[in-house]
Design a protein around this motif. Sequence first.
Motif, PDB file in Angstrom:
ATOM      1  N   GLN A  92       0.802  -1.225   0.000  1.00 32.40           N
ATOM      2  CA  GLN A  92       0.000   0.000   0.000  1.00 32.40           C
ATOM      3  C   GLN A  92       0.829   1.266   0.000  1.00 32.40           C
ATOM      4  O   GLN A  92       1.975   1.270   0.409  1.00 32.40           O
ATOM      5  N   GLU A  93       0.182   2.346  -0.423  1.00 30.93           N
ATOM      6  CA  GLU A  93       0.756   3.670  -0.273  1.00 30.93           C
ATOM      7  C   GLU A  93       0.820   3.987   1.215  1.00 30.93           C
ATOM      8  O   GLU A  93      -0.157   3.755   1.932  1.00 30.93           O
ATOM      9  N   PRO A  94       1.944   4.523   1.660  1.00 36.05           N
ATOM     10  CA  PRO A  94       2.046   4.908   3.076  1.00 36.05           C
ATOM     11  C   PRO A  94       0.917   5.856   3.471  1.00 36.05           C
ATOM     12  O   PRO A  94       0.386   5.755   4.578  1.00 36.05           O
ATOM     13  N   ALA A  95       0.556   6.752   2.574  1.00 38.76           N
ATOM     14  CA  ALA A  95      -0.507   7.717   2.875  1.00 38.76           C
ATOM     15  C   ALA A  95      -1.829   7.016   3.171  1.00 38.76           C
ATOM     16  O   ALA A  95      -2.575   7.411   4.063  1.00 38.76           O
ATOM     17  N   GLU A  96      -2.082   5.958   2.429  1.00 34.26           N
ATOM     18  CA  GLU A  96      -3.303   5.182   2.630  1.00 34.26           C
ATOM     19  C   GLU A  96      -3.377   4.634   4.051  1.00 34.26           C
ATOM     20  O   GLU A  96      -4.379   4.756   4.743  1.00 34.26           O
ATOM     21  N   VAL A  97      -2.269   4.021   4.442  1.00 38.65           N
ATOM     22  CA  VAL A  97      -2.204   3.426   5.764  1.00 38.65           C
ATOM     23  C   VAL A  97      -2.494   4.484   6.825  1.00 38.65           C
ATOM     24  O   VAL A  97      -3.337   4.292   7.708  1.00 38.65           O
ATOM     25  N   GLU A  98      -1.779   5.584   6.705  1.00 37.95           N
ATOM     26  CA  GLU A  98      -1.929   6.699   7.639  1.00 37.95           C
ATOM     27  C   GLU A  98      -3.392   7.133   7.726  1.00 37.95           C
ATOM     28  O   GLU A  98      -3.961   7.267   8.810  1.00 37.95           O
ATOM     29  N   GLU A  99      -3.986   7.338   6.572  1.00 34.42           N
ATOM     30  CA  GLU A  99      -5.382   7.775   6.459  1.00 34.42           C
ATOM     31  C   GLU A  99      -6.317   6.885   7.263  1.00 34.42           C
ATOM     32  O   GLU A  99      -7.101   7.346   8.095  1.00 34.42           O
ATOM     33  N   GLN A 100      -6.206   5.591   7.016  1.00 37.83           N
ATOM     34  CA  GLN A 100      -7.063   4.628   7.693  1.00 37.83           C
ATOM     35  C   GLN A 100      -6.878   4.685   9.206  1.00 37.83           C
ATOM     36  O   GLN A 100      -7.843   4.674   9.969  1.00 37.83           O
ATOM     37  N   GLU A 101      -5.599   4.747   9.611  1.00 39.72           N
ATOM     38  CA  GLU A 101      -5.305   4.769  11.038  1.00 39.72           C
ATOM     39  C   GLU A 101      -5.866   6.018  11.694  1.00 39.72           C
ATOM     40  O   GLU A 101      -6.371   5.983  12.816  1.00 39.72           O
ATOM     41  N   THR A 102      -5.773   7.119  10.975  1.00 36.78           N
ATOM     42  CA  THR A 102      -6.295   8.381  11.501  1.00 36.78           C
ATOM     43  C   THR A 102      -7.801   8.292  11.706  1.00 36.78           C
ATOM     44  O   THR A 102      -8.330   8.644  12.772  1.00 36.78           O
ATOM     45  N   LEU A 103      -8.481   7.801  10.708  1.00 32.29           N
ATOM     46  CA  LEU A 103      -9.937   7.675  10.820  1.00 32.29           C
ATOM     47  C   LEU A 103     -10.308   6.753  11.973  1.00 32.29           C
ATOM     48  O   LEU A 103     -11.228   7.028  12.748  1.00 32.29           O
ATOM     49  N   LEU A 104      -9.557   5.681  12.070  1.00 28.91           N
ATOM     50  CA  LEU A 104      -9.821   4.726  13.138  1.00 28.91           C
ATOM     51  C   LEU A 104      -9.720   5.416  14.500  1.00 28.91           C
ATOM     52  O   LEU A 104     -10.589   5.262  15.364  1.00 28.91           O
ATOM     53  N   ASP A 105      -8.674   6.219  14.643  1.00 27.62           N
ATOM     54  CA  ASP A 105      -8.496   6.978  15.882  1.00 27.62           C
ATOM     55  C   ASP A 105      -9.678   7.900  16.138  1.00 27.62           C
ATOM     56  O   ASP A 105     -10.200   7.974  17.255  1.00 27.62           O
TER      57      ASP A 105
END
Lengths: 90, 90, 90, 90
Positions: free
Chosen positions: A69-82
């Motif tokens: 995955q794109e690192p940005a994608e991962v970050e995005e998901q984690e942020t939303l999860l938070d």
Amino acid sequence: MDSDVMSNGDDAAVGGIAADRLRSIIERVERLEEERKALAGDIKDIFSEAKSAGFDVKVIRQIIRIRKQEPAEVEEQETLLDIYRRALGM
Amino acid sequence: MDSDVMSNGDDAAVGGIAADRLRSIIERVERLEEERKALAGDIKDIFSEAKSAGFDVKVIRQIIRIRKQEPAEVEEQETLLDIYRRALGM
Amino acid sequence: MDSDVMSNGDDAAVGGIAADRLRSIIERVERLEEERKALAGDIKDIFSEAKSAGFDVKVIRQIIRIRKQEPAEVEEQETLLDIYRRALGM
Amino acid sequence: MDSDVMSNGDDAAVGGIAADRLRSIIERVERLEEERKALAGDIKDIFSEAKSAGFDVKVIRQIIRIRKQEPAEVEEQETLLDIYRRALGM
DNA sequence: AACGGCGACACGTCAC
DNA sequence: GTGACGTGTCGCCGTT
């Protein structure tokens, strides 16, 4: 008659060609699918090996997924999860 | 500028509303999933009973699967007919 | 001697009972599966609603998954993930 | 202390070895997955070609599926026969 | 009690 | 943007 495909003398020829074409398509796809299946087996073997070596296969899969995955994608998901977790007080 | 969602005074309110909404969604889904799980348990029980009665559970599953697929097979046959006709150049 | 199930006069009766039993099993399972399917539809509707409300459905699923697990489990997986990442220099 | 895996002097070595092992596993899997993906692309190309030639791709897939399932159906029939015989009390 | 196989579920892709 | 399809993953069950 010069109608599109169905005129007399060419019917058999055209039909024959189409049938051969169809057969060719199907057989080539089937061949490729066999190769795919073989590769799947190879992958399975590697995971068996990994497991025998004491690795957690599920986590290895996670790693591979993340690397894909794109690192940005991962970050995005984690942020939303938070955000959602906070919203729920978790 | 009061950009989309995060402007000051409404944060709590909007956030609060969104949080309630989110909580509602999650809890309703979890409830339904519990019901699903309960049904799965019921099905399992029936199969246990079947097994105790000497039936082959796997084969019963096959039968159920087939009974489910038969309507689909009808149209499959139709399309296949078309196919074979194409293969014959018709 | 009255061997197990195959003795003459009872064959039809026993067979009939078994057939009824089988039919009963299959129909009860099919009924329950319909209910399961209905619940799946309800869940789907809720997620549609969630999406319309601007939520990220995938993340909501993550939340539900996490709530379903033992906290220790989650921790465990995350720890392993970290270890593997470090081992790979990620 | 000679505890299982993490004792002093061997940490780096064992860790290093394990890391190499892990890296090897992951890279081999990734390589194989690329090959799988390439094959998938080839298959897709063939279907594109088929479509351009006027064939119905979906139906071709059906045919391939059926050709693949026919051997399986044989044993399915056997077991089903058994079933129906059971249903008849035989 | 772990392993492998099987079935159900969820995700990503593609055509419409 | 929506819906269908194929693929990958996860959990359950039977087996050793």
